[in-house]
Motif scaffolding. Structure first.
Motif, PDB file in Angstrom:
ATOM      1  N   ARG A  85       1.034   5.676   4.480  1.00  0.00           N
ATOM      2  CA  ARG A  85       0.385   5.676   5.795  1.00  0.00           C
ATOM      3  C   ARG A  85       0.293   4.261   6.359  1.00  0.00           C
ATOM      4  NH1 ARG A  85      -2.849   8.951   8.934  1.00  0.00           N
ATOM      5  NH2 ARG A  85      -4.588   7.938  10.028  1.00  0.00           N
ATOM      6  N   LEU A  86      -0.024   3.293   5.494  1.00  0.00           N
ATOM      7  CA  LEU A  86      -0.107   1.892   5.921  1.00  0.00           C
ATOM      8  C   LEU A  86       1.242   1.400   6.433  1.00  0.00           C
ATOM      9  CD1 LEU A  86      -1.504  -0.933   6.015  1.00  0.00           C
ATOM     10  CD2 LEU A  86      -0.783  -1.213   3.633  1.00  0.00           C
ATOM     11  N   LEU A  87       2.299   1.673   5.671  1.00  0.00           N
ATOM     12  CA  LEU A  87       3.627   1.170   6.022  1.00  0.00           C
ATOM     13  C   LEU A  87       4.207   1.849   7.258  1.00  0.00           C
ATOM     14  CD1 LEU A  87       5.195   0.912   2.448  1.00  0.00           C
ATOM     15  CD2 LEU A  87       4.270  -0.942   3.832  1.00  0.00           C
ATOM     16  N   VAL A  88       3.921   3.139   7.427  1.00  0.00           N
ATOM     17  CA  VAL A  88       4.509   3.896   8.531  1.00  0.00           C
ATOM     18  C   VAL A  88       3.718   3.722   9.818  1.00  0.00           C
ATOM     19  CG1 VAL A  88       5.029   6.226   9.368  1.00  0.00           C
ATOM     20  CG2 VAL A  88       5.603   5.583   7.015  1.00  0.00           C
ATOM     21  N   LYS A  89       2.395   3.758   9.719  1.00  0.00           N
ATOM     22  CA  LYS A  89       1.582   3.771  10.937  1.00  0.00           C
ATOM     23  C   LYS A  89       1.085   2.391  11.348  1.00  0.00           C
ATOM     24  CE  LYS A  89      -1.866   6.615  13.250  1.00  0.00           C
ATOM     25  NZ  LYS A  89      -2.793   7.767  13.133  1.00  0.00           N
ATOM     26  N   TYR A  90       0.972   1.457  10.401  1.00  0.00           N
ATOM     27  CA  TYR A  90       0.393   0.141  10.725  1.00  0.00           C
ATOM     28  C   TYR A  90       1.275  -1.024  10.260  1.00  0.00           C
ATOM     29  CZ  TYR A  90      -3.588   3.190  11.362  1.00  0.00           C
ATOM     30  OH  TYR A  90      -4.406   4.211  11.771  1.00  0.00           O
ATOM     31  N   PRO A  91       2.577  -0.954  10.496  1.00  0.00           N
ATOM     32  CA  PRO A  91       3.450  -2.047  10.029  1.00  0.00           C
ATOM     33  C   PRO A  91       3.180  -3.366  10.744  1.00  0.00           C
ATOM     34  CG  PRO A  91       4.685  -0.545  11.445  1.00  0.00           C
ATOM     35  CD  PRO A  91       3.358   0.101  11.185  1.00  0.00           C
ATOM     36  N   ARG A  92       2.820  -3.315  12.028  1.00  0.00           N
ATOM     37  CA  ARG A  92       2.568  -4.562  12.761  1.00  0.00           C
ATOM     38  C   ARG A  92       1.327  -5.264  12.237  1.00  0.00           C
ATOM     39  NH1 ARG A  92       2.628  -3.392  19.041  1.00  0.00           N
ATOM     40  NH2 ARG A  92       2.156  -5.632  19.012  1.00  0.00           N
ATOM     41  N   ALA A  93       0.298  -4.489  11.933  1.00  0.00           N
ATOM     42  CA  ALA A  93      -0.918  -5.087  11.376  1.00  0.00           C
ATOM     43  C   ALA A  93      -0.617  -5.736  10.034  1.00  0.00           C
ATOM     44  CB  ALA A  93      -2.004  -4.022  11.223  1.00  0.00           C
ATOM     45  N   LEU A  94       0.146  -5.047   9.199  1.00  0.00           N
ATOM     46  CA  LEU A  94       0.491  -5.592   7.888  1.00  0.00           C
ATOM     47  C   LEU A  94       1.343  -6.843   8.019  1.00  0.00           C
ATOM     48  CD1 LEU A  94       0.301  -5.228   4.837  1.00  0.00           C
ATOM     49  CD2 LEU A  94       2.336  -3.777   4.946  1.00  0.00           C
ATOM     50  N   ALA A  95       2.303  -6.843   8.939  1.00  0.00           N
ATOM     51  CA  ALA A  95       3.165  -8.007   9.131  1.00  0.00           C
ATOM     52  C   ALA A  95       2.362  -9.215   9.619  1.00  0.00           C
ATOM     53  CB  ALA A  95       4.280  -7.679  10.125  1.00  0.00           C
ATOM     54  N   GLN A  96       1.428  -8.984  10.524  1.00  0.00           N
ATOM     55  CA  GLN A  96       0.611 -10.076  11.048  1.00  0.00           C
ATOM     56  C   GLN A  96      -0.268 -10.680   9.950  1.00  0.00           C
ATOM     57  OE1 GLN A  96      -3.124  -9.347  12.076  1.00  0.00           O
ATOM     58  NE2 GLN A  96      -3.276 -11.572  11.961  1.00  0.00           N
ATOM     59  N   VAL A  97      -0.881  -9.818   9.142  1.00  0.00           N
ATOM     60  CA  VAL A  97      -1.702 -10.288   8.030  1.00  0.00           C
ATOM     61  C   VAL A  97      -0.833 -11.026   7.008  1.00  0.00           C
ATOM     62  CG1 VAL A  97      -3.050  -9.503   6.037  1.00  0.00           C
ATOM     63  CG2 VAL A  97      -3.529  -8.585   8.313  1.00  0.00           C
ATOM     64  N   PHE A  98       0.397 -10.553   6.822  1.00  0.00           N
ATOM     65  CA  PHE A  98       1.316 -11.200   5.886  1.00  0.00           C
ATOM     66  C   PHE A  98       1.586 -12.646   6.301  1.00  0.00           C
ATOM     67  CE2 PHE A  98       5.590 -12.387   4.530  1.00  0.00           C
ATOM     68  CZ  PHE A  98       5.541 -12.106   3.176  1.00  0.00           C
ATOM     69  N   VAL A  99       1.799 -12.884   7.582  1.00  0.00           N
ATOM     70  CA  VAL A  99       2.037 -14.248   8.072  1.00  0.00           C
ATOM     71  C   VAL A  99       0.820 -15.126   7.813  1.00  0.00           C
ATOM     72  CG1 VAL A  99       2.467 -15.661  10.126  1.00  0.00           C
ATOM     73  CG2 VAL A  99       3.714 -13.519   9.814  1.00  0.00           C
ATOM     74  N   LEU A 100      -0.356 -14.618   8.184  1.00  0.00           N
ATOM     75  CA  LEU A 100      -1.598 -15.374   7.996  1.00  0.00           C
ATOM     76  C   LEU A 100      -1.829 -15.699   6.531  1.00  0.00           C
ATOM     77  CD1 LEU A 100      -4.354 -16.409   9.186  1.00  0.00           C
ATOM     78  CD2 LEU A 100      -5.249 -14.140   8.663  1.00  0.00           C
TER      79      LEU A 100
END
Length: 443
Positions: A237-252
């Motif tokens: 669910r995280l990867l499919v529905k919230y990839p942008r949130a995860l990518a942004q947190v990954f950069v930070l």
């Protein structure tokens, strides 16, 4: 938007128990993570052959630390799944019991003279498994504490929890400094190299036992509306529905961990190799660095509560780029000896790892309730992998910059990533964690 909803009646006791539990959990977690950096540095001869080159010794030492960091994303996925599907408290207890046992086993390891290179191999393997359990611990305990916290105090409570990270480092440094004063550390057969290093690991195992008992007796599962509807596959669910949130947190978080590794793992080595400080002076300098960081965290947490998490991270990233990299460069270029190390070290502590001040609040606010532990754990841990191999990046700068100045480049890069990560994300400080209407704003 409605004002903060303060807890009433028996919930107040549960809030305090959860925040205390999260604080103790984060302290024990960080104590365990930094053990090999500080404690094993004077005891390298116990695990490695004496005829190894300096570069090989440095790589093996970095792998001991990196293996813990690499194991943490796996632990975040595993324990995040169970925290979101079974419960935060139960997953926390399993994670704490796991890393406490591994830390105790590490204290019992035989050395190179007994089993050869298997010694350092077992150390690296145990630290990897330890990282899996540690990744599970903060994935479960921190969201639990934040879910119990009132909205208007999340920044403060988060900073109190995360301030235990440099405090744990400072405590390890203080214990190691005391042991080094009591026990000789020169030569592979010295008392510290043979058995003195084991004492802090035994302390770490004991702290894990105390933490386990506290969670078992004192901490409660958050209310159902705060943990959300349970899904069978929260990671999917995280990867499919919230990839942008995860990518942004990954950069930070990539910037955050890169700066952390420069401060926690590289600085001690350069203090010894370039500034020629003694083992005791290096340990004391690292104690000052991390004490300064610990004192700054609550200030950063409250600042983020006032101006917003997004503005804080944009601004703090610029401070890392300028003041953090600048302080490190001035330290390495100075000839003021131990006094300069203490002065510039305090500035390094404030302007490299302060991202962690409000991070517990930000990451729990960043993901919806039903996948919060998975989102927090994966977002926090996945970014560990690339910065964990900092030694290889520094080697690429050989011939371009002197070895003692190359880390400043990575600190500046870390600051740029932190600012970019903050800029790409939304403001979260007023998010209602039980309100699914906030989810679109977080995707």
């Amino acid at each position: 938007m409605a004002g903060p909803r303060a807890p009433h009646g028996p919930d107040l006791a549960k809030v305090r128990a959860a925040v205390r539990g999260g604080t103790l959990a984060y302290f024990v977690d960080q104590f365990d993570i930094y053990l090999p950096i500080v404690v094993l540095a004077p005891a390298t001869a116990y695990f490695q052959a004496a005829n190894l080159s300096a570069s090989t010794t440095a790589v093996l030492a970095s792998l001991v630390f990196a293996s813990t960091l690499v194991g943490r994303p796996l632990g975040a996925v595993i324990f995040g799944h169970f925290a979101d599907t079974v419960g935060r408290k139960r997953a926390t207890l399993i994670a704490v019991g796991g890393f406490g046992t591994i830390t105790l086993l590490t204290a019992c390891l035989p050395g190179h003279e007994t089993i050869g290179m298997w010694s350092v191999g077992l150390l690296i393997a145990l630290r990897f498994v330890d990282g899996v359990f540690l990744g599970g611990e903060y994935t479960t305990a921190v969201p639990l504490a934040m879910e119990w916290s009132p909205r208007h105090k999340r920044g403060l409570y988060a900073s109190i929890i995360t301030s235990t990270s440099p405090a744990a480092y400072a405590m390890i440094a203080a214990i190691t400094l005391l042991i080094l004063r009591l026990l000789p550390s020169a030569g592979p057969h010295s008392a510290y190299v043979q058995w003195g290093w084991r004492v802090p690991f035994l302390v770490g195992a004991l702290l894990a036992a105390v933490l386990f008992r506290y969670y078992l007796k004192q901490v409660h599962e958050p209310r159902a509306e705060l943990t959300g509807e349970r899904h069978k596959l929260p990671l999917v669910r995280l990867l499919v529905k919230y990839p942008r949130a995860l990518a942004q947190v990954f950069v930070l978080m990539t910037g955050t961990w890169l700066a952390t590794n420069m401060e926690a793992a590289v600085t001690p080595a350069q203090l010894k190799a370039h500034l020629r400080l003694s083992s005791q002076q290096v340990t004391l300098t690292m104690l000052v660095i991390n004490a300064a960081a610990a004192l700054s965290y609550p200030l950063f947490g409250m600042l983020s509560q006032r101006i917003g998490r997004r503005r804080f991270y944009i601004g703090y990233g610029l401070a890392v780029l300028l003041a953090g990299a600048g302080s490190y460069t001035l330290l390495m270029a100075s000839d003021g000896g131990f006094g300069a190390a203490l002065g510039f070290g305090a500035a390094i502590g404030v302007f490299t790892v302060g991202t962690f001040g409000p991070i517990a609040a930000y990451l729990t606010e960043r993901f919806p309730a039903s996948i919060r532990s998975t989102g927090y754990g994966v977002g926090y841990s996945l970014a560990l992998i690339a910065p964990a191999f900092y030694q290889f990046y520094l080697q690429q700068l050989d011939g371009i910059l002197p070895e003692h100045l190359a880390p400043a480049v990575l600190i500046a890069l870390a600051g740029a990533l932190i600012s970019l990560g903050g800029f790409l994300g939304p403001e979260t400080k007023d998010v209602d964690m039980s309100d699914d209407s906030t989810i679109p704003a977080l995707s």
